[in-house]
Design a protein around this motif. Sequence first.
Motif, PDB file in Angstrom:
ATOM      1  N   HIS A  98       0.829  -1.208   0.000  1.00 10.87           N
ATOM      2  CA  HIS A  98       0.000   0.000   0.000  1.00 10.87           C
ATOM      3  C   HIS A  98       0.866   1.262   0.000  1.00 10.87           C
ATOM      4  N   ARG A 102       0.769   5.012  -1.870  1.00 10.65           N
ATOM      5  CA  ARG A 102       0.411   6.114  -0.966  1.00 10.65           C
ATOM      6  C   ARG A 102       1.490   7.191  -1.003  1.00 10.65           C
ATOM      7  N   ARG A 298     -13.934  -4.655   5.255  1.00  6.28           N
ATOM      8  CA  ARG A 298     -12.632  -5.273   5.463  1.00  6.28           C
ATOM      9  C   ARG A 298     -12.830  -6.789   5.326  1.00  6.28           C
ATOM     10  N   HIS A 355      -4.915   3.864   6.037  1.00  5.21           N
ATOM     11  CA  HIS A 355      -5.773   4.314   4.934  1.00  5.21           C
ATOM     12  C   HIS A 355      -6.446   5.655   5.215  1.00  5.21           C
ATOM     13  N   CYS A 357      -7.916   9.069   5.222  1.00  9.79           N
ATOM     14  CA  CYS A 357      -8.238   9.738   3.958  1.00  9.79           C
ATOM     15  C   CYS A 357      -7.095  10.627   3.446  1.00  9.79           C
TER      16      CYS A 357
HETATM   17  C1  HEM Z   1     -15.754  14.869   3.232  1.00 12.28           C
HETATM   18  C2  HEM Z   1     -14.963  14.313   2.369  1.00 12.28           C
HETATM   19  C3  HEM Z   1     -14.310  12.964   2.490  1.00 12.28           C
HETATM   20  C4  HEM Z   1     -14.583  11.920   3.331  1.00 12.28           C
HETATM   21  C5  HEM Z   1     -15.662  11.839   4.395  1.00 12.28           C
HETATM   22  C6  HEM Z   1     -13.634  10.861   3.026  1.00 12.28           C
HETATM   23  C7  HEM Z   1     -13.566   9.648   3.697  1.00 12.28           C
HETATM   24  C8  HEM Z   1     -12.570   8.709   3.539  1.00 12.28           C
HETATM   25  C9  HEM Z   1     -12.404   7.524   4.358  1.00 12.28           C
HETATM   26  C10 HEM Z   1     -13.319   7.088   5.484  1.00 12.28           C
HETATM   27  C11 HEM Z   1     -11.299   6.870   3.908  1.00 12.28           C
HETATM   28  C12 HEM Z   1     -10.679   5.606   4.541  1.00 12.28           C
HETATM   29  C13 HEM Z   1     -10.899   4.367   3.745  1.00 12.28           C
HETATM   30  C14 HEM Z   1     -10.506   3.102   4.469  1.00 12.28           C
HETATM   31  O1  HEM Z   1     -10.228   3.093   5.670  1.00 12.28           O
HETATM   32  O2  HEM Z   1     -10.491   2.038   3.813  1.00 12.28           O
HETATM   33  C15 HEM Z   1     -10.789   7.619   2.796  1.00 12.28           C
HETATM   34  C16 HEM Z   1      -9.696   7.263   2.044  1.00 12.28           C
HETATM   35  C17 HEM Z   1      -9.327   7.937   0.909  1.00 12.28           C
HETATM   36  N1  HEM Z   1      -9.772   9.173   0.483  1.00 12.28           N
HETATM   37 FE1  HEM Z   1     -11.224  10.292   1.316  1.00 12.28          FE
HETATM   38  N2  HEM Z   1     -12.821  11.281   2.020  1.00 12.28           N
HETATM   39  C18 HEM Z   1     -13.195  12.563   1.660  1.00 12.28           C
HETATM   40  C19 HEM Z   1     -12.622  13.364   0.693  1.00 12.28           C
HETATM   41  C20 HEM Z   1     -11.599  12.971  -0.122  1.00 12.28           C
HETATM   42  C21 HEM Z   1     -10.999  13.783  -1.154  1.00 12.28           C
HETATM   43  C22 HEM Z   1     -11.371  15.237  -1.445  1.00 12.28           C
HETATM   44  C23 HEM Z   1     -10.075  12.994  -1.764  1.00 12.28           C
HETATM   45  C24 HEM Z   1      -9.131  13.291  -2.896  1.00 12.28           C
HETATM   46  C25 HEM Z   1      -9.221  14.178  -3.745  1.00 12.28           C
HETATM   47  C26 HEM Z   1     -10.063  11.709  -1.093  1.00 12.28           C
HETATM   48  C27 HEM Z   1      -9.262  10.647  -1.436  1.00 12.28           C
HETATM   49  C28 HEM Z   1      -9.130   9.493  -0.690  1.00 12.28           C
HETATM   50  C29 HEM Z   1      -8.247   8.396  -1.056  1.00 12.28           C
HETATM   51  C30 HEM Z   1      -7.372   8.330  -2.292  1.00 12.28           C
HETATM   52  C31 HEM Z   1      -8.359   7.435  -0.042  1.00 12.28           C
HETATM   53  C32 HEM Z   1      -7.604   6.101   0.044  1.00 12.28           C
HETATM   54  C33 HEM Z   1      -6.397   6.271   0.916  1.00 12.28           C
HETATM   55  C34 HEM Z   1      -5.658   4.966   1.170  1.00 12.28           C
HETATM   56  O3  HEM Z   1      -6.232   3.889   1.019  1.00 12.28           O
HETATM   57  O4  HEM Z   1      -4.492   5.070   1.532  1.00 12.28           O
HETATM   58  N3  HEM Z   1     -10.994  11.738  -0.098  1.00 12.28           N
HETATM   59  N4  HEM Z   1     -11.558   8.757   2.597  1.00 12.28           N
END
Ligand code: HEM
Length: 412
Positions: A98, A102, A298, A355, A357
């Motif tokens: 990962h 990342r 998961r 992970h 966000c």
């Molecule tokens: C209110 C807005 C947002 C919420 C509530 C949110 C929520 C989350 C959550 C809960 C995860 C964790 C996933 C996991 O544990 O499996 C996550 C991962 C992620 N989010 Fe967000 N997100 C938001 C906005 C954004 C934005 C604006 C972007 C990018 C432009 C983004 C990109 C990502 C990416 C790429 C991951 C994966 C990270 C990884 O697996 O290392 N998110 N998000």
Amino acid sequence: MNKAVEEYNFFDPEVIESPFDFYRAAREEAPVYRLPDTDIYFVSRYDDVREALKRTDDFSNNILEKLNVPLKNPEAEAVYAGGWPVADTLLTLDPPRHRVYRSLLNKVFSQKRVDSMQGYMAEIVNELINDWINDGEVDLLNRFCVPFPLHVIADQLGVPRTDLELFKFWSDCFASRLSGFADADKELEDAHAIVSFQRYFMDKVDQLRESPEDTIISDLAHARIDENRLLHPEELLSIIQQLLVAGNETSRATIAGGVLNLIENSNECKRLRSDLSLIPNAVEEILRLETPSCGLWRLVSRDTELAGVQIPEGAMLMVRFASANRDEAVFQQPDKMNVCRHNAGENLAFGRGVHFCLGAQLARKELEVAFTALLARTGNWRLTEGKNNLRHWPNMILRGLEELHIQFDKVQ
Ligand code: HEM
């Protein structure tokens, strides 16, 4: 009278629509609850959710194969076969692999970069508001909550404004595919959309490999991993797709849900209007209450236990962020909005652990800029009568209002 946890069917669209009593029953009676007739364990308490997120050796993100239920429509399968298969990159990979992907993106979304975007974001927001500020009434969802994050992520991905409609359509189709509720016709529409998305971005990557630009997608097109190789199409598309969906549906849902919460809690709205420095904390409170990414999967990778419940290898966890964020053990009077809540920032709306966000800082900034401009330029918010069903998308893992029409007084 409150119902017992077994009396709820998590897959019932009405429970998805109004899940909070079910969550409460689960937290009280069976915090790690095996959903009847399934191998899904529903995790509803704050501490257990955090622990599950930490234990990546037991609870894996490598879920695509397990979740790949056969499509209802064989034509949709054929359409997907004409595109690229989906590679595991960020959301669906575990450590240590990962980290390879990342680390490519961490820099791009740094706090410094996000802070420097404040003025640019305010410009977008003010242009959107200018379009309807004199009307006294607006379809806020479609004329503000949807286009704002869409503009931001499209700019970051180097998509021209002329293609924004297309971009939004693709984002919706990805969300529909994840929803678990698409019928056969919708599956086919989603498949066509997703394959066109793939072709569009692979053409773009080819162009950018010839002549680089200062955008995320250009950086990705030139990024090198492993033995100094370029990313494969499957890897690039998987990353771009995650940025598209994660960055759009969630921020839009939080803005719309936040406005509705403030309309329904007029005293909280008044407090906020009288002191705009409360906005960052109010944003955390809105994230806590709305939790647009309401739950994620998961895969259980070996026999284990969580909160005293034995869970076999191969089972699935449903890690319910939206329930954790209303856990009364952490948040007093959890169903009430309190823009001054002292620990609102402890919400798990962005997850925790490896992970966590990637776009959290970007999303927080978007939300702050959006609420600051809306509150400063419009007042006396009311729901437009007869135009709001106040329902949410039928989706097991994303939650957001289907529509939001408001009336307002112009302030500036
Ligand atoms: C209110 C807005 C947002 C919420 C509530 C949110 C929520 C989350 C959550 C809960 C995860 C964790 C996933 C996991 O544990 O499996 C996550 C991962 C992620 N989010 Fe967000 N997100 C938001 C906005 C954004 C934005 C604006 C972007 C990018 C432009 C983004 C990109 C990502 C990416 C790429 C991951 C994966 C990270 C990884 O697996 O290392 N998110 N998000």
